[in-house]
Write a protein that holds these residues in place. Structure first.
Motif, PDB file in Angstrom:
ATOM      1  N   SER A 128      -7.170   3.146  -4.518  1.00 23.49           N
ATOM      2  CA  SER A 128      -6.218   4.247  -4.483  1.00 23.49           C
ATOM      3  C   SER A 128      -6.116   4.735  -3.040  1.00 23.49           C
ATOM      4  N   ILE A 129      -4.945   4.536  -2.433  1.00 20.73           N
ATOM      5  CA  ILE A 129      -4.749   4.946  -1.042  1.00 20.73           C
ATOM      6  C   ILE A 129      -3.478   5.795  -0.977  1.00 20.73           C
ATOM      7  N   PRO A 130      -3.614   7.114  -1.178  1.00 18.51           N
ATOM      8  CA  PRO A 130      -2.435   7.979  -1.140  1.00 18.51           C
ATOM      9  C   PRO A 130      -1.955   8.179   0.298  1.00 18.51           C
ATOM     10  N   SER A 155      -0.926   3.726  -5.291  1.00 26.22           N
ATOM     11  CA  SER A 155      -1.295   2.414  -5.826  1.00 26.22           C
ATOM     12  C   SER A 155      -1.266   1.317  -4.763  1.00 26.22           C
ATOM     13  N   VAL A 156      -2.047   0.269  -5.038  1.00 27.72           N
ATOM     14  CA  VAL A 156      -2.164  -0.890  -4.152  1.00 27.72           C
ATOM     15  C   VAL A 156      -1.948  -2.152  -4.998  1.00 27.72           C
ATOM     16  N   TYR A 157      -1.125  -3.073  -4.493  1.00 33.27           N
ATOM     17  CA  TYR A 157      -0.818  -4.321  -5.191  1.00 33.27           C
ATOM     18  C   TYR A 157      -0.986  -5.492  -4.237  1.00 33.27           C
ATOM     19  N   VAL A 191      -0.241  12.190   3.894  1.00 31.44           N
ATOM     20  CA  VAL A 191      -0.872  12.177   2.579  1.00 31.44           C
ATOM     21  C   VAL A 191      -0.283  13.248   1.659  1.00 31.44           C
ATOM     22  N   SER A 192       0.679  14.005   2.160  1.00 29.55           N
ATOM     23  CA  SER A 192       1.304  15.056   1.367  1.00 29.55           C
ATOM     24  C   SER A 192       2.782  15.123   1.693  1.00 29.55           C
ATOM     25  N   THR A 193       3.600  15.435   0.688  1.00 29.38           N
ATOM     26  CA  THR A 193       5.039  15.588   0.914  1.00 29.38           C
ATOM     27  C   THR A 193       5.390  17.005   1.345  1.00 29.38           C
ATOM     28  N   ILE A 199       0.837  -1.200   0.000  1.00 33.16           N
ATOM     29  CA  ILE A 199       0.000   0.000   0.000  1.00 33.16           C
ATOM     30  C   ILE A 199       0.868   1.246   0.000  1.00 33.16           C
ATOM     31  N   GLY A 200       0.549   2.147  -0.930  1.00 39.07           N
ATOM     32  CA  GLY A 200       1.093   3.500  -0.933  1.00 39.07           C
ATOM     33  C   GLY A 200       2.595   3.611  -0.986  1.00 39.07           C
TER      34      GLY A 200
END
Length: 175
Positions: free
Chosen positions: A125-127, A90-92, A160-162, A79-80
Motif C-alpha cells: 500500500s503506497i498512498p 494500490s500497487v499492481y 499523499v493528500s488531496t 503505483i498509486g
C-alpha cells in the motif's frame, strides 16, 4: 533508433483522464519502426490495445507506471495515483506469460495460447500521487533482506493528500 532496427512495443501507457472528472484504466502500447542510421519515422508510430487478464487496476491519474527488467515475466509496476474520491494506494504488477501451443483441445480450454499480459495486485500500500518512480536492477540491493538480482523501486516526491491540491485549486479559482 540510430543504433539499430527497432520494432514491436516500445512503450506502455496506463490510465490518465479525459477530463478532470473522468479517469480511465486503459492500457495502451506504442510501437514504432525505425531503420539503422535513420531518424525516427513518426509515420510508423502506432498505439493499440491488447487483451489483458487478471485483476485490472481501477481508473486513476497521477500514478507511475515504471518499466521493470522483464525477469520472471514482470514488465512494469503501477503505483498509486488518485481518482475522483482521493488518493489511490494500490500497487499492481503487469506481467506476460508465454503458453506453448498444444494439439489437444479440452473442455476447459479458454483458447489462451501464445503470449498474453495480466495484471496482479500486490499486497503493498503506497498512498502517493504526482510522484516519480524508477526501477533499479542490480546484483546488489539497497535492502539488506534481498538476495541476488532483482528489481527495486525508488519512489521520489509526490503528494499523499488531496487537501493541498483542493486548496490550491480553490485559491486559483478565486484569483
Amino acid at each position: 533508433c540510430n543504433r539499430g532496427t527497432c520494432s514491436g512495443p516500445i512503450a506502455a501507457i496506463f490510465g490518465g483522464r479525459t477530463n478532470p472528472a473522468k479517469p480511465n484504466n486503459e492500457l495502451l502500447f506504442m510501437t514504432m519502426t525505425c531503420k539503422p542510421d535513420t531518424d525516427i519515422d513518426t509515420d510508423t508510430l502506432e498505439f493499440f490495445h491488447l487483451q489483458v487478464k487478471g485483476d485490472i487496476p481501477p481508473p486513476r491519474w497521477g500514478h507511475s507506471l515504471t518499466a521493470l527488467s522483464g525477469k520472471d515475466g514482470r514488465l512494469a509496476i503501477l503505483i498509486g495515483g488518485r481518482d475522483e474520491s482521493g488518493v489511490v494506494s494500490s500497487v499492481y504488477i503487469l506481467t506476460y506469460t508465454v503458453i506453448a501451443p498444444t494439439n489437444v483441445d479440452t473442455d476447459d480450454d479458454d483458447g489462451t495460447r501464445g503470449t498474453y499480459f495480466s495484471w496482479e495486485r500486490v499486497p503493498e500500500s503506497i498512498p502517493r500521487f504526482y510522484h516519480s518512480a524508477v526501477a533499479v536492477t542490480a546484483t546488489f540491493s539497497i535492502s539488506p533482506m534481498a538476495k541476488g538480482s532483482r528489481d527495486e523501486i525508488i519512489i521520489l516526491g509526490g503528494l499523499v493528500s488531496t487537501t493541498l491540491v483542493a486548496n490550491a485549486e480553490h485559491e486559483n479559482n478565486e484569483g
